[in-house]
Design a protein around this motif. Structure first.
Motif, PDB file in Angstrom:
ATOM      1  N   ILE A 156       0.844  -1.205   0.000  1.00 14.88           N
ATOM      2  CA  ILE A 156       0.000   0.000   0.000  1.00 14.88           C
ATOM      3  C   ILE A 156       0.874   1.248   0.000  1.00 14.88           C
ATOM      4  O   ILE A 156       1.768   1.399   0.833  1.00 14.88           O
ATOM      5  CB  ILE A 156      -0.927   0.045   1.242  1.00 14.88           C
ATOM      6  CG1 ILE A 156      -1.825  -1.195   1.300  1.00 14.88           C
ATOM      7  CG2 ILE A 156      -1.756   1.329   1.259  1.00 14.88           C
ATOM      8  CD1 ILE A 156      -2.829  -1.299   0.185  1.00 14.88           C
ATOM      9  N   ALA A 157       0.595   2.148  -0.946  1.00 21.61           N
ATOM     10  CA  ALA A 157       1.258   3.455  -0.992  1.00 21.61           C
ATOM     11  C   ALA A 157       0.295   4.484  -0.410  1.00 21.61           C
ATOM     12  O   ALA A 157      -0.906   4.470  -0.711  1.00 21.61           O
ATOM     13  CB  ALA A 157       1.616   3.822  -2.422  1.00 21.61           C
ATOM     14  N   THR A 158       0.815   5.367   0.439  1.00 17.37           N
ATOM     15  CA  THR A 158      -0.003   6.394   1.080  1.00 17.37           C
ATOM     16  C   THR A 158       0.660   7.749   0.892  1.00 17.37           C
ATOM     17  O   THR A 158       1.861   7.889   1.127  1.00 17.37           O
ATOM     18  CB  THR A 158      -0.139   6.123   2.598  1.00 17.37           C
ATOM     19  OG1 THR A 158      -0.656   4.809   2.802  1.00 17.37           O
ATOM     20  CG2 THR A 158      -1.042   7.151   3.268  1.00 17.37           C
ATOM     21  N   LEU A 159      -0.114   8.726   0.463  1.00 12.23           N
ATOM     22  CA  LEU A 159       0.346  10.114   0.402  1.00 12.23           C
ATOM     23  C   LEU A 159      -0.493  10.884   1.402  1.00 12.23           C
ATOM     24  O   LEU A 159      -1.731  10.854   1.343  1.00 12.23           O
ATOM     25  CB  LEU A 159       0.154  10.701  -1.000  1.00 12.23           C
ATOM     26  CG  LEU A 159       0.558  12.173  -1.144  1.00 12.23           C
ATOM     27  CD1 LEU A 159       2.074  12.342  -1.039  1.00 12.23           C
ATOM     28  CD2 LEU A 159       0.052  12.751  -2.449  1.00 12.23           C
ATOM     29  N   GLU A 160       0.173  11.561   2.347  1.00  9.90           N
ATOM     30  CA  GLU A 160      -0.587  12.346   3.316  1.00  9.90           C
ATOM     31  C   GLU A 160       0.225  13.517   3.816  1.00  9.90           C
ATOM     32  O   GLU A 160       1.429  13.572   3.646  1.00  9.90           O
ATOM     33  CB  GLU A 160      -1.087  11.478   4.474  1.00  9.90           C
ATOM     34  CG  GLU A 160      -0.026  10.900   5.364  1.00  9.90           C
ATOM     35  CD  GLU A 160      -0.616  10.036   6.469  1.00  9.90           C
ATOM     36  OE1 GLU A 160      -1.845   9.838   6.505  1.00  9.90           O
ATOM     37  OE2 GLU A 160       0.152   9.564   7.298  1.00  9.90           O
ATOM     38  N   GLY A 161      -0.476  14.471   4.399  1.00 10.32           N
ATOM     39  CA  GLY A 161       0.178  15.642   4.960  1.00 10.32           C
ATOM     40  C   GLY A 161      -0.802  16.766   5.190  1.00 10.32           C
ATOM     41  O   GLY A 161      -2.016  16.610   5.029  1.00 10.32           O
TER      42      GLY A 161
END
Length: 126
Positions: A42-47
């Motif tokens: 799983i790839a996650t982009l957050e911020g």
């Protein structure tokens, strides 16, 4: 035929240490800091991204290659309400988070308001 012959059981294979490793990259943008992570498929982009007015509404669209799990993933972040008239006060920062399946060595592109912020693969330990 001997009915007492034990049935061989498959030997459990140890999980690959590669597949369990967390890989991440910090991406500094003019609007805030994003983190792109990969763990267990799983790839996650957050911020958190700053909003110049309360009307700014950051939206992440994602495209990927047709293979599964995808070997190329593109995250495009844009203001969904761009161009709308709004009161001129600062808005609270907005948290964004999006997840997708991906291969471990996937190629990523992260774009903010049309400007490329990151392109490449995640390297371990960064």
């Amino acid at each position: 035929e001997d009915i007492n012959t034990p049935i061989p059981t498959p030997t459990p294979r140890p999980a690959s240490s590669q597949s369990l490793q967390l890989m991440s990259r910090t991406i500094e943008t003019p609007k805030g800091i994003l983190t792109l992570m990969y763990k267990e498929g799983i790839a996650t982009l957050e911020g958190e991204l700053m909003r110049s007015t309360p009307c700014v509404n950051w939206q992440v669209t994602m495209t990927s290659t047709k293979d599964f799990p995808p070997s190329m993933v593109e995250f495009n972040i844009a203001d969904k309400n761009k161009g709308q008239i709004c009161i001129q006060v600062l808005g609270e920062p907005q948290h964004i988070s999006v997840k997708t399946a991906a291969v471990q060595n996937a190629h990523y592109t992260v774009t903010l308001e049309g400007e490329k912020m990151f392109e490449g693969r995640l390297s371990e330990g960064k």
